[in-house]
Design an enzyme around this catalytic site. Sequence first.
Site, short mmCIF file in Angstrom:
data_model
loop_
_atom_site.label_atom_id
_atom_site.label_comp_id
_atom_site.label_asym_id
_atom_site.label_seq_id
_atom_site.Cartn_x
_atom_site.Cartn_y
_atom_site.Cartn_z
N GLY A 123 12.89 14.55 5.31
CA GLY A 123 11.44 14.66 5.31
C GLY A 123 10.96 15.55 4.18
N SER A 135 -13.79 13.77 9.30
CA SER A 135 -13.52 15.19 9.57
C SER A 135 -14.35 15.73 10.73
CB SER A 135 -13.81 16.00 8.32
OG SER A 135 -13.80 17.36 8.66
N ARG A 153 -11.53 19.24 20.81
CA ARG A 153 -11.24 17.82 20.59
C ARG A 153 -10.99 17.05 21.88
NH1 ARG A 153 -7.22 18.31 15.32
NH2 ARG A 153 -8.87 18.94 13.89
C1 LIG Z 1 -5.71 12.01 9.03
C2 LIG Z 1 -5.08 13.32 9.39
C3 LIG Z 1 -5.75 14.51 9.09
C4 LIG Z 1 -5.18 15.74 9.41
N1 LIG Z 1 -5.87 16.88 9.09
C5 LIG Z 1 -5.30 18.08 9.37
C6 LIG Z 1 -5.97 19.28 9.01
O1 LIG Z 1 -7.06 19.28 8.45
N2 LIG Z 1 -5.37 20.46 9.28
C7 LIG Z 1 -4.15 20.51 9.88
O2 LIG Z 1 -3.66 21.60 10.08
N3 LIG Z 1 -3.50 19.39 10.24
C8 LIG Z 1 -4.04 18.18 10.00
N4 LIG Z 1 -3.37 17.03 10.36
C9 LIG Z 1 -2.02 17.12 10.92
C10 LIG Z 1 -1.00 17.39 9.83
O3 LIG Z 1 -1.35 16.70 8.66
C11 LIG Z 1 0.41 16.98 10.20
O4 LIG Z 1 0.71 17.39 11.45
C12 LIG Z 1 1.42 17.60 9.26
O5 LIG Z 1 1.07 17.36 7.94
C13 LIG Z 1 2.81 17.11 9.52
O6 LIG Z 1 3.68 17.56 8.49
P1 LIG Z 1 5.23 17.32 8.55
O7 LIG Z 1 5.78 17.96 7.35
O8 LIG Z 1 5.73 17.76 9.85
O9 LIG Z 1 5.43 15.76 8.52
P2 LIG Z 1 4.96 14.62 7.50
O10 LIG Z 1 4.06 15.12 6.48
O11 LIG Z 1 4.53 13.48 8.34
O12 LIG Z 1 6.28 14.21 6.75
C14 LIG Z 1 7.29 13.45 7.33
C15 LIG Z 1 8.36 13.25 6.31
O13 LIG Z 1 9.50 12.75 6.93
C16 LIG Z 1 9.99 11.63 6.26
N5 LIG Z 1 10.65 10.81 7.25
C17 LIG Z 1 10.21 10.45 8.47
N6 LIG Z 1 11.13 9.72 9.10
C18 LIG Z 1 12.18 9.62 8.28
C19 LIG Z 1 13.45 9.01 8.36
N7 LIG Z 1 13.84 8.35 9.44
N8 LIG Z 1 14.28 9.09 7.30
C20 LIG Z 1 13.91 9.77 6.19
N9 LIG Z 1 12.74 10.38 6.07
C21 LIG Z 1 11.89 10.31 7.10
C22 LIG Z 1 8.81 11.03 5.61
O14 LIG Z 1 9.22 10.28 4.49
C23 LIG Z 1 8.03 12.25 5.22
O15 LIG Z 1 8.50 12.74 3.99
C24 LIG Z 1 -3.93 15.79 10.05
C25 LIG Z 1 -3.27 14.61 10.36
C26 LIG Z 1 -3.84 13.39 10.05
C27 LIG Z 1 -3.15 12.14 10.47
#
Ligand SMILES: Cc1cc2nc3c(=O)[nH]c(=O)nc-3n(C[C@H](O)[C@H](O)[C@H](O)COP(=O)(O)OP(=O)(O)OC[C@H]3O[C@@H](n4cnc5c(N)ncnc54)[C@H](O)[C@@H]3O)c2cc1C
Lengths: 638, 250, 227
Positions: A40, A284, A330
Site C-alpha cells: 500500500g 464536503s 455524520r
Molecule cells: C472521498 C473521500 C474523502 C475523504 N476525506 C477525508 C478528509 O477530509 N479527512 C480525513 O481525515 N479523511 C478523509 N477520508 C478518509 C481517508 O482518505 C482514508 O481513510 C485514508 O486516506 C486511508 O489511507 P490509507 O493509507 O489507509 O489507504 P489508501 O489511501 O486507501 O491506500 C491503500 C493502498 O493500498 C494498496 N493496496 C490495496 N490493496 C492492495 C493489494 N491487495 N495489493 C497491493 N496493494 C494494495 C493500494 O494500491 C493503495 O496504495 C476521505 C475518504 C474518501 C473516500
Amino acid sequence: MILDNKVPEGPLELKWTKYKSKVPLVSPANKRKLEIIVVGTGLAGASAASSLAEMGYRVKCFCFQDSPRRAHSIAAQGGINAAKNYQNDGDSVYRLFYDTIKGGDYRSREANVYRLAEVSASIIDQCVAQGVPFAREYGGTLDNRSFGGVQVSRTFYARGQTGQQLLLGAYSALSRQISKGNVKMYNRHEMVEIVKIDGKARGVIVRNLLTGEFNRHFGHAVVLATGGYGNVYYLSTNAMGSNVTAAWKAYKSGAAFSNPCFTQIHPTCIPVSGEYQSKLTLMSESLRNDGRIWVPKKKGDNRPPSQIPEEERDYYLERRYPAFGNLVPRDVASRAAKERCDEGYGVGKTGLAVYLDFEDAINRLGKDIVSARYGNLFAMYDKITGDDPYSTPMRIFPAVHYTMGGLWVDYDLMTTVPGLYAIGECNFSDHGANRLGASALMQGLADGYFVLPYTIGKYLSEDIRTNPISTNHDSFTKAENNAKERNKMLLLNHGKRSVESFHRDLGRIVWDYCGMSRNEPNLIAAIDRIKELRNEFWKDVKVLGDDKTYNPELDKAGRVADFFELGELMMRDALERNESCGGHFREEFQTGEGEALRDDKKFTFASTWEFKGVDEPPVLHKEDLGFETVKPTQRSYK
Amino acid sequence: MGDLQLTLKVWRQRSSSDKGKFETYDVSGLNSHMSFLEMMDVLNEQLVGKDIEPIAFDHDCREGICGMCSMVINGRAHGPLKGTTTCQLHMRHFKNEDTITIEPWRAKAFPVVKDLVVDRSSFDRIIQSGGYVSVNTGSAPDGNAIPIPKEVAEEAFDAAACIGCGACVATCKNASASLFVSAKVSQLALLPQGQPERKERVNKMVSKMDEEGFGHCTNTGACQAECPKEISIEYIRKMNLDYNLSNLKG
Amino acid sequence: MNNYLTSTIFRKVLASLSGLFLVTFLVGHLVGNLQLFIPGVQGQTQFNKYALFMTTNPVVQALSIITYSAILLHIFITLFLVIQSRRARPVGYAVSNGNDSSGWSSRNMAILGTVLLFFLVIHLKSFWYKMHFGEMPYQYLSDGTKIKDLYQVTTSAFQNPFYTFFYVFCMGALSLHLKHGVESAIQTVGLRIPSYEKLFKYAAIAVAFSIPAIFASIPVYLYFTNI
Ligand SMILES: Cc1cc2nc3c(=O)[nH]c(=O)nc-3n(C[C@H](O)[C@H](O)[C@H](O)COP(=O)(O)OP(=O)(O)OC[C@H]3O[C@@H](n4cnc5c(N)ncnc54)[C@H](O)[C@@H]3O)c2cc1C
Ligand code: HEM
Ligand code: SF4
Ligand code: FES
C-alpha cells in the site's frame, strides 16, 4: 487466540514517551540486513515505507495502481486534524484525544488514541517541510478551520484537496527513497497471499497485474496499509479499486478482524441516479456550515423545490436537534435523512434524496461570499448532476464513506500474527464506532511516519539473527499455489454472469441489511443470502480474457470473491452487537425519540473475530476497552 | 433522461507487443446522466454478454483527482470539456447516435499496455529524479517556523494541483512533458522549503524528462487548454528560466 | 548527469534567439526595401547605392555572416527538435481535434518554416545570388560611375504576376510563422511574465502582421505601378 493489546503501563500521558525511550533499537548495520514489505502506498503506506527506508531498512513496496501517487488517500478533501493550538482557542492533545474518543462513541482504545493526538502536531511540521502547500493566513502562518462540529479550529487544509497534497508529500518522500535504492517499488502488483513460516509473517505472494505472473517476496516483517473496504457495498465514495483483499488474506492467515460492521455513512453525497451508477461522490461536510437541509412536509410532494413555500418545508435536523441543527455528527445526520426518505418524504425521482439549500445563505451573505466558500464544490456538483446549486437546492443522500473496522492491532500496530502489521484505514483503528472528520488522514500519517517506525523495531530487534528465508520454502510454494488455483477457478468457470452483476447484488444486500440501520431478522436473513450468492458466484461467474495480459476483470473477480466473505462477517458482527453506537444502529436499540441507545455495560469491547474456515462460523474474542481516563457518557445533540 | 445510443470506435490492443486496431461497437441502453466511464461499464457488460473480452481502461477514483483515467475522446484528451477528467465527463454532452472515437494516450514515453491503458511510470521516474524536498521524517522544524505569504502558498498550490494524468503529454503535438515537470519544479521553487535543492532539482528533472523520450515544448498551449486542473504554462516559463539561469550562472 | 547543451530546453532557447535575431534582421531588411517605394530615377539610384553599400561595407558583411549563421542555426536546431518530437510520438491519433486547444500556426511551425526555406532559396537566387555572382544590368550614375542595377532586377521580377503572388503568399506564411514564433520566443526565453502577457501578445501580433504586410506591399506596389 489471546488478545494482548500490549498497552504500556503508566499514566496515559506518559505511555508513549516512556515506550519510546525504552523500546529496543536495531543498530544501523543490522537494519541494512532487514527487509520489510509494505503493501500500500496511501498516506499510511507511503509514509511508512519512506520513513523505514530513511532509517536504513530495506523496503519493498507494492500498490495495485499504476503509480504510488494514485492511492485512494488522494481523494480526501476536507482536511487533517492536529493539536497544534495555533488558533489559541484552547485546543490541546487531551482535547483532541477526548473528542476522538467521544466522537467514536466510546468504542476505541484510549492509549492508541492518546498517542495519535500526541504525534498529530509533528505530522503538520513534517508535511510543511516536504513542501505541502497548506492554506495560510495573510501573515504567512498556517490557517485552520473547524470541522465536523468540534469546538476548536484544528483542521489544516489545502483547499478542497488536502488528501492529494498530503499524499503527494508522502509520495515525494517515497520517490526519494526509491531513487536512492532503499525502496524497491512495485506498481500494478496486487498482494494475494500472506506467507507465514513458523507462525510469523515472512512474506507475500503478489501478482503482477500486467503479466499475470505470481511473484514471491520475503520480508522479516510485513506491513499492510491497504485502506478501507467500503466497496463491499458496491456503491461508496471509495475509489473503484479499493478492496479488502490484502486484509482479508491476512484474516484468513490468522490475523483477527475487529468491528467489521462499523461503517461510516457520510450524510452529504450526490444521490444515486440510476442502475448503472458505479460510485458515489462526496460533497464536503463543510457545506453543512451554511446549507440548510429540508424535505417537503407533504409526502410525495413532487413540486419543484422553488415552488414549495417556506411553511411547507420540514427542516428536520433543525427541528430534531435544535442545539446543533444542520451540524450534527455524520452518523446522526445520515440516519435522519434515511428516516425521512423511508417515511416517503424523500425528493427527486428515486425519492432517495433530501435538499441541501443555500438560498438563505445567498440572501444573507451574498452570492460572492457563498461562491468564495463553496464555488468549487458547486461546480463539481453541477458537473455531475447538470444542476446549478446557486439557483436550485442540491439533492444529497448518505453514502458509505469509511470503514472503522479492520484488522485488530495491538499498541505496536501488530496484528495477531507476529511480524504482520496493519496501519491506516485497514486496521480497526482509533476511531471506534464513528470517525470524526479530518481524522483519517491524521491517523494514516501518524501510523506511518511516527508510530510504526518505532514499534516495528521492537519486533525486528529480536529478529536480527534471522537470515533471509529462501522463497523456495514450502510455505511460499503453498501460498502461491493457493492463489494460482483461485485464479484458475475464476478463469475456467465459463459461467453466465459478469463479475459486476454479482458485486452489485452483494452491495445491495449489504447496504439494505447492514447499512444505516440494522435489525436481527434482516441480519440473519442476509447471512444466508450472501452465502447463496457466494455459491452462485463460484458456479456462474464469467471472467473473460486470460491471465497472461492485463485483465481488470480477473482482478476484480478476485476482490469481489473476498467481499462475499467479508459481507458475511459484517452481518455476524452487527448481529452480535446488541446495542446502537456510532455508525452501527440497531433498530431494536433506540430511545423513544429514535436516538441510538448504547449499552456500555455489555458492549464496551472491540468485537474481534478469528477465522475458522470459509464455511465455519468465526470465533468472537472481546478486547475489553476498560476506560480509565474518560467516562463514557451519552452523546446528545439536542 | 432520454435513451442514448452510440457507436464507439475503440482502440483494442492485446498487449504492448501487439499491433492493435480499432473496433466498432454499438451501445444502447445508455442515458444522459451517466458518466463517460459508466457508459464504458455498460459497453463492457454488453461485451461480456457477447463473450467479447471487455475493454481495459484505467480508472480509480472516478472523481477527477487520482489521475488514473486517460482517454482521448474524439481527438481530445479527457474529452471536449475544459477542466474535466474523463471520469468527470457526462453523457449529456453527447448526442444520440453520435460516433465517438476513443484512443489511448499516445507517446513513446507512455507505451500502450493494453487497449486504452498506458504505462506512465516515466512520470514517476521524473519525480524520483528530484521532485522532492530532502527531509527525513522527524527532522522538520515547527510548521509555523517559516512564514509563507498567502499568495505564494496559493500559487504553489496551483502548481501542486497536478494529478499526474498525462493529458498534457497526450495532447501536445510533441508529446512534451513540460507542463507536468514544470508544475512540480515550480511548486517547490516557489516555497522556501524548496530553495536548497532548487538548482539541482530542475537540472535533474529536466534531464530525466529528456531521457525518457518526451518531446520539446513548442508553446502551443494545448497542454494548458486540456489539463483537467488547468495548470498554467506560466510554470513552463518559470521552469525554463530556472533551468537556464541555473546553468548559465554555473 | 546534467546535459545542458543537449537539453531540449537549451536547444529551444537557441531556436528562439536565432528566430528573434532573424526578426531584427527582417526589420533592417524591410527598412532597406522601403526605398523601392521612391519613384523614378531618384528611387533607382538610392536603392542601388544602398545595395552596393550592403554588399561591400565590412561591418555589414560581418553582420550578414551572423545572419547566415543565424538562419543555418535556426534551421538545423529546429530540424533537430522537430525530428526529436516526431520520435516522441511514434504512433499518432486517428482523430485529432487540435484547433480546440491550440492555434493552427503553433502546430505547424515546421510546415511554415519549410515554406520560408523554399522562399529563401528562391529569393536568394533571384536577388542575392544574382547580385553577387550573376549577370547584372548596370545603372550609370550622373557622375559617370556604373553600379549594379538591382532596382531594375527587382522591379522587372515583380512584373511577373506569379512571382509576385508567390512572394505575397510566402509573406503570409512568414506572418503565421511569426504570429506564433514571436510570442513563443518571448515565453521560451522567460520574459512572458503574466502581468505583461497581454502586452506581449499584442506586440507579437503587431510584429507578425506588420512586417510581412509591408514586405508584401512592395511587390504589389511595383506590380501595379508597372503594368
Ligand atoms: C472521498 C473521500 C474523502 C475523504 N476525506 C477525508 C478528509 O477530509 N479527512 C480525513 O481525515 N479523511 C478523509 N477520508 C478518509 C481517508 O482518505 C482514508 O481513510 C485514508 O486516506 C486511508 O489511507 P490509507 O493509507 O489507509 O489507504 P489508501 O489511501 O486507501 O491506500 C491503500 C493502498 O493500498 C494498496 N493496496 C490495496 N490493496 C492492495 C493489494 N491487495 N495489493 C497491493 N496493494 C494494495 C493500494 O494500491 C493503495 O496504495 C476521505 C475518504 C474518501 C473516500
Ligand atoms: C526569416 C525567417 C525566420 C524567422 C524570423 C523565424 C523566426 C522564428 C521564431 C521567432 C521562432 C520561435 C522560437 C520559439 O518558439 O522559441 C521560430 C520557430 C521555428 N522556426 Fe523559424 N524563423 C524563420 C525561418 C525559419 C525557417 C527557414 C525554418 C525552417 C526551415 C524555420 C523553422 C522553425 C520551426 C520548426 C520553429 C518551431 C520550433 C519549435 O518547435 O519550437 N524558421 N522561428
Ligand atoms: S499538468 Fe495537467 S494534464 Fe499534465 S499531468 Fe498534470 S494535471 Fe495532467
Ligand atoms: S478516475 Fe481518478 S481522475 Fe479519473
